[in-house]
Design a protein around this motif. Structure first.
Motif, mmCIF file in Angstrom:
data_model
loop_
_atom_site.group_PDB
_atom_site.id
_atom_site.type_symbol
_atom_site.label_atom_id
_atom_site.label_comp_id
_atom_site.label_asym_id
_atom_site.label_seq_id
_atom_site.Cartn_x
_atom_site.Cartn_y
_atom_site.Cartn_z
ATOM 1 N N VAL A 90 0.838 -1.207 0.000
ATOM 2 C CA VAL A 90 0.000 0.000 0.000
ATOM 3 C C VAL A 90 0.868 1.250 0.000
ATOM 4 C CG1 VAL A 90 -1.856 -1.224 1.166
ATOM 5 C CG2 VAL A 90 -0.194 0.054 2.522
ATOM 6 N N CYS A 91 0.235 2.391 -0.379
ATOM 7 C CA CYS A 91 1.052 3.595 -0.586
ATOM 8 C C CYS A 91 1.298 4.381 0.702
ATOM 9 C CB CYS A 91 0.422 4.473 -1.662
ATOM 10 S SG CYS A 91 -1.001 5.439 -1.093
ATOM 11 N N GLY A 92 0.370 4.295 1.643
ATOM 12 C CA GLY A 92 0.533 5.043 2.893
ATOM 13 C C GLY A 92 0.203 6.519 2.774
ATOM 14 N N GLU A 93 -0.206 6.966 1.571
ATOM 15 C CA GLU A 93 -0.396 8.407 1.346
ATOM 16 C C GLU A 93 -1.749 8.778 0.750
ATOM 17 O OE1 GLU A 93 2.781 9.082 -1.343
ATOM 18 O OE2 GLU A 93 4.335 9.061 0.220
ATOM 19 N N CYS A 94 -2.482 7.826 0.223
ATOM 20 C CA CYS A 94 -3.744 8.166 -0.450
ATOM 21 C C CYS A 94 -4.837 8.456 0.588
ATOM 22 C CB CYS A 94 -4.175 7.032 -1.381
ATOM 23 S SG CYS A 94 -4.765 5.564 -0.517
ATOM 24 N N ARG A 95 -6.003 8.870 0.110
ATOM 25 C CA ARG A 95 -7.064 9.270 1.044
ATOM 26 C C ARG A 95 -7.492 8.127 1.941
ATOM 27 N NH1 ARG A 95 -12.815 9.252 -1.599
ATOM 28 N NH2 ARG A 95 -12.612 7.607 -3.125
ATOM 29 N N TRP A 96 -7.438 6.884 1.428
ATOM 30 C CA TRP A 96 -7.852 5.748 2.262
ATOM 31 C C TRP A 96 -6.754 5.370 3.247
ATOM 32 C CZ3 TRP A 96 -12.641 5.627 2.645
ATOM 33 C CH2 TRP A 96 -13.492 5.822 1.542
ATOM 34 N N CYS A 97 -5.515 5.347 2.782
ATOM 35 C CA CYS A 97 -4.416 5.030 3.708
ATOM 36 C C CYS A 97 -4.371 6.040 4.848
ATOM 37 C CB CYS A 97 -3.083 5.020 2.968
ATOM 38 S SG CYS A 97 -2.813 3.540 1.964
ATOM 39 N N LEU A 98 -4.585 7.328 4.520
ATOM 40 C CA LEU A 98 -4.525 8.369 5.555
ATOM 41 C C LEU A 98 -5.674 8.240 6.547
ATOM 42 C CD1 LEU A 98 -3.435 11.444 3.410
ATOM 43 C CD2 LEU A 98 -2.039 10.138 5.029
ATOM 44 N N ILE A 104 -8.035 -0.705 1.300
ATOM 45 C CA ILE A 104 -8.608 -0.260 0.019
ATOM 46 C C ILE A 104 -7.777 0.895 -0.550
ATOM 47 C CG2 ILE A 104 -10.962 -1.115 0.251
ATOM 48 C CD1 ILE A 104 -11.768 1.643 1.367
ATOM 49 N N CYS A 105 -6.460 0.811 -0.356
ATOM 50 C CA CYS A 105 -5.516 1.809 -0.887
ATOM 51 C C CYS A 105 -5.795 2.112 -2.365
ATOM 52 C CB CYS A 105 -4.094 1.270 -0.730
ATOM 53 S SG CYS A 105 -2.840 2.296 -1.515
ATOM 54 N N GLU A 106 -5.821 3.402 -2.695
ATOM 55 C CA GLU A 106 -6.056 3.821 -4.097
ATOM 56 C C GLU A 106 -4.930 3.356 -5.032
ATOM 57 O OE1 GLU A 106 -8.595 5.257 -5.374
ATOM 58 O OE2 GLU A 106 -9.611 6.463 -3.850
ATOM 59 N N ARG A 107 -3.725 3.249 -4.468
ATOM 60 C CA ARG A 107 -2.577 2.842 -5.290
ATOM 61 C C ARG A 107 -2.082 1.466 -4.847
ATOM 62 N NH1 ARG A 107 -1.663 8.569 -4.860
ATOM 63 N NH2 ARG A 107 -0.158 8.423 -3.158
ATOM 64 N N PHE A 108 -3.072 0.592 -4.606
ATOM 65 C CA PHE A 108 -2.790 -0.771 -4.165
ATOM 66 C C PHE A 108 -1.783 -1.438 -5.101
ATOM 67 C CE2 PHE A 108 -3.907 -5.273 -3.458
ATOM 68 C CZ PHE A 108 -3.950 -5.303 -2.079
HETATM 69 ZN ZN LIG Z 1 -2.845 4.247 -0.248
#
Ligand SMILES: [Zn+2]
Length: 341
Positions: A90-98, A104-108
């Motif tokens: 996961v990215c740790g930075e997208c709206r879902w990760c935050l 459900i990371c946007e940049r899974f």
């Molecule tokens: Zn993410």
């Protein structure tokens, strides 16, 4: 290092000497001390051309071990730390990760052991954000199954379903590695649990862990059994680990206002549903995917306090990978088999 490779699609698992990975920025190099073997590994192996990025490939997504090297920019972990890993990239930075919903990371980016090399090896490089410290007295084979076998049902039952004390919960695939831990989590949360699976040994094991009913859907009318078990009311919750083979019956066994959470679907992709049944009964049908690293911290705590017991069947060296996968295919594993490289 020694590693188990797939060298051709659906080919044999081959033990080889390969270069030890180097941790990139944000990564940790882990000495693998537990890597569980799972049905997912078998699916990846069979579909390796579609799923993994390149061949040869190293499977394994349920990993625990000790930090041996820390990449640039990693804070909070150092050499010698004992850790368990989540399985999603996961990215740790997208709206879902935050918002703490990294499942459900946007940049899974896929999964450890699928899109990057996994844990059927002596060493693995993993993103530091995937790793959660574990207590000194927790065994590594046990730690390796925390994220998937325990974290997945924790996320599904506690977070996504929001189970309440006294709820009646049906778990399909309850005799499997995820199912047996789902059963424990349901009981821990105060639910009354019906276990659904194939064959007496798995059902007996579920009963011995505290399930109050156990049903083989090939031997009984499952929807009817659920209705009878609940005095005609229906189940408050259904955890679906099986898919279309049981979903028609379990939905028909759901109480008004009941919740079905779908975690797996290894019996197919097609499922028909009458929308009228959904709105008339105000059913909630939700998906649940794996576990976040924050939730894994909670799972570590639950296991440390003895509220959930990791169930390990066999452990063995990397040379056991083929036999352990066959045991998964044969459906004979109680809990998880774990490679200890
Ligand atoms: Zn993410």
């Amino acid at each position: 290092m020694r590693a188990v490779l797939i060298e051709e699609p659906d080919g044999p698992l081959v033990l080889r000497e390969v270069p030890r990975p180097e941790p990139d920025g944000g990564e940790i190099l882990l000495r693998v001390e537990g890597c569980a073997v799972d049905r997912f590994d078998v699916a990846i192996r069979r579909g390796v051309r579609e799923r993994a990025t390149s061949l040869p490939h190293i499977l394994g997504h349920e990993i625990a071990g000790t930090v041996v090297e820390v990449g640039d920019g990693v804070a909070g972990l150092s050499e010698g730390d004992r850790v368990a890993s989540t399985l999603d990239l996961v990215c740790g930075e997208c709206r879902w990760c935050l918002r703490g919903r990294e499942t459900i990371c946007e940049r899974f980016g896929g999964h450890v052991g699928v899109n990057v090399p996994g844990g059927y090896a002596e060493y693995v490089a993993l993103p530091a954000r995937n790793l959660v410290p574990i207590p000194d007295d927790l065994g590594m084979p046990e730690a390796s199954i925390l994220a998937n076998a325990i974290g997945t049902p924790y996320h599904a039952i506690v977070v996504r379903m929001g189970i309440q004390p006294g709820d009646r919960l049906v778990i399909t695939g309850a005799g499997g590695g995820v199912g047996l831990h789902a059963l424990q989590i349901g009981l821990m949360a105060g639910a009354d649990v019906m276990a659904v699976d194939l064959g007496r040994p798995k059902l007996d094991h579920a009963l011995s862990l505290g399930a109050s009913a156990a049903v083989d859907p090939t031997e009984a009318d499952l929807a009817k059994a659920i209705r009878e078990w609940t005095g005609g009311v229906g189940a408050d919750g259904v955890l679906e680990l099986v898919g279309p083979a049981t979903m028609h019956a379990t939905l028909n066994g759901l109480a008004k206002g009941g919740k079905m959470v779908i975690v797996g679907s290894h019996t197919g992709k097609d499922w028909t549903i009458d929308p009228g049944d959904v709105y008339r009964n105000e059913w909630e049908i939700r998906g649940s995917r794996n576990v976040s690293s924050d939730e894994l911290r909670t799972v570590v705590d639950l296991v440390d306090r003895g509220l959930v017991d990791p169930i390990i069947d066999q452990t063995g060296g990397l040379e056991e990978a083929e036999r352990f996968q066959q045991r998964v295919i044969d459906g004979v594993v109680i809990g998880r088999d774990v490679l200890v490289p």
